[in-house]
Motif scaffolding. Sequence first.
Motif, PDB file in Angstrom:
ATOM      1  N   SER A   1       0.803  -1.220   0.000  1.00  0.00           N
ATOM      2  CA  SER A   1       0.000   0.000   0.000  1.00  0.00           C
ATOM      3  C   SER A   1       0.840   1.276   0.000  1.00  0.00           C
ATOM      4  O   SER A   1       0.318   2.356  -0.263  1.00  0.00           O
ATOM      5  N   VAL A   2       2.133   1.188   0.300  1.00  0.00           N
ATOM      6  CA  VAL A   2       2.971   2.391   0.353  1.00  0.00           C
ATOM      7  C   VAL A   2       4.051   2.401  -0.720  1.00  0.00           C
ATOM      8  O   VAL A   2       4.788   3.385  -0.849  1.00  0.00           O
ATOM      9  N   LYS A   3       4.137   1.344  -1.485  1.00  0.00           N
ATOM     10  CA  LYS A   3       5.176   1.281  -2.525  1.00  0.00           C
ATOM     11  C   LYS A   3       5.011   2.437  -3.510  1.00  0.00           C
ATOM     12  O   LYS A   3       3.915   2.729  -3.960  1.00  0.00           O
ATOM     13  N   GLY A   4       6.125   3.081  -3.819  1.00  0.00           N
ATOM     14  CA  GLY A   4       6.107   4.218  -4.724  1.00  0.00           C
ATOM     15  C   GLY A   4       5.789   5.536  -4.052  1.00  0.00           C
ATOM     16  O   GLY A   4       5.929   6.593  -4.671  1.00  0.00           O
ATOM     17  N   ARG A   5       5.358   5.496  -2.789  1.00  0.00           N
ATOM     18  CA  ARG A   5       5.033   6.731  -2.066  1.00  0.00           C
ATOM     19  C   ARG A   5       5.956   6.970  -0.870  1.00  0.00           C
ATOM     20  O   ARG A   5       6.267   8.112  -0.555  1.00  0.00           O
TER      21      ARG A   5
ATOM     22  N   LEU B   1      11.732   7.806   7.436  1.00  0.00           N
ATOM     23  CA  LEU B   1      10.657   7.388   6.552  1.00  0.00           C
ATOM     24  C   LEU B   1      10.105   8.631   5.873  1.00  0.00           C
ATOM     25  O   LEU B   1       9.449   9.452   6.512  1.00  0.00           O
ATOM     26  N   GLN B   2      10.421   8.775   4.596  1.00  0.00           N
ATOM     27  CA  GLN B   2       9.869   9.870   3.800  1.00  0.00           C
ATOM     28  C   GLN B   2       8.538   9.417   3.235  1.00  0.00           C
ATOM     29  O   GLN B   2       8.485   8.408   2.516  1.00  0.00           O
ATOM     30  N   MET B   3       7.498  10.139   3.571  1.00  0.00           N
ATOM     31  CA  MET B   3       6.151   9.758   3.155  1.00  0.00           C
ATOM     32  C   MET B   3       5.585  10.838   2.240  1.00  0.00           C
ATOM     33  O   MET B   3       5.394  11.977   2.672  1.00  0.00           O
TER      34      MET B   3
ATOM     35  N   ASP C   1      -3.482   6.414   5.508  1.00  0.00           N
ATOM     36  CA  ASP C   1      -2.152   6.339   6.129  1.00  0.00           C
ATOM     37  C   ASP C   1      -2.178   6.821   7.581  1.00  0.00           C
ATOM     38  O   ASP C   1      -1.173   6.711   8.287  1.00  0.00           O
ATOM     39  N   THR C   2      -3.315   7.348   8.012  1.00  0.00           N
ATOM     40  CA  THR C   2      -3.440   7.836   9.383  1.00  0.00           C
ATOM     41  C   THR C   2      -3.219   6.701  10.375  1.00  0.00           C
ATOM     42  O   THR C   2      -3.872   5.656  10.302  1.00  0.00           O
ATOM     43  N   ALA C   3      -2.275   6.897  11.280  1.00  0.00           N
ATOM     44  CA  ALA C   3      -1.923   5.861  12.248  1.00  0.00           C
ATOM     45  C   ALA C   3      -0.842   6.402  13.176  1.00  0.00           C
ATOM     46  O   ALA C   3      -0.279   7.475  12.933  1.00  0.00           O
ATOM     47  N   VAL C   4      -0.564   5.642  14.218  1.00  0.00           N
ATOM     48  CA  VAL C   4       0.630   5.884  15.015  1.00  0.00           C
ATOM     49  C   VAL C   4       1.758   5.076  14.372  1.00  0.00           C
ATOM     50  O   VAL C   4       1.605   3.869  14.145  1.00  0.00           O
ATOM     51  N   TYR C   5       2.844   5.735  14.074  1.00  0.00           N
ATOM     52  CA  TYR C   5       3.973   5.093  13.428  1.00  0.00           C
ATOM     53  C   TYR C   5       5.057   4.801  14.468  1.00  0.00           C
ATOM     54  O   TYR C   5       5.435   5.679  15.250  1.00  0.00           O
TER      55      TYR C   5
END
Length: 122
Positions: free
Chosen positions: A62-66, A80-82, A89-93
């Motif tokens: 779900s995050v590949k390429g982003r 982690l560059q997002m 993508d909202t979450a606690v990382y």
Amino acid sequence: QVQLVESGGGLVQAGGSLRLSCVASGSVFSIESMAWYRQAPGKQRELVAHITSGGVTNYTDSVKGRFTISMYNAKNSVYLQMNSLKPEDTAVYYCNADRLLIDSYGSTWWGWGQGTQVTVSS
């Protein structure tokens, strides 16, 4: 002991970018691999990205390429560059020390940071 401290979370609009940082301090001899996980409300913690000291990376689909994970060994740091963030993508990382050596004999420490909140508004 080892401490992992994350920073860089916040509130951003959909399509925006954030850069998360994680610094390992304490009894760090070397770092062989680290990872970023995330946990959204009501969901299980999931692996987002993983990196080895050799630069091999893996991402959840779900995050590949982003998202881009990187590691700066000299500073015991992982980033982690997002980009192109989405509301989902909202979450606690959480930063994870996947394989962190605390001495020259191969002793390891495994653990988590305290987490940083990322909120993406639509």
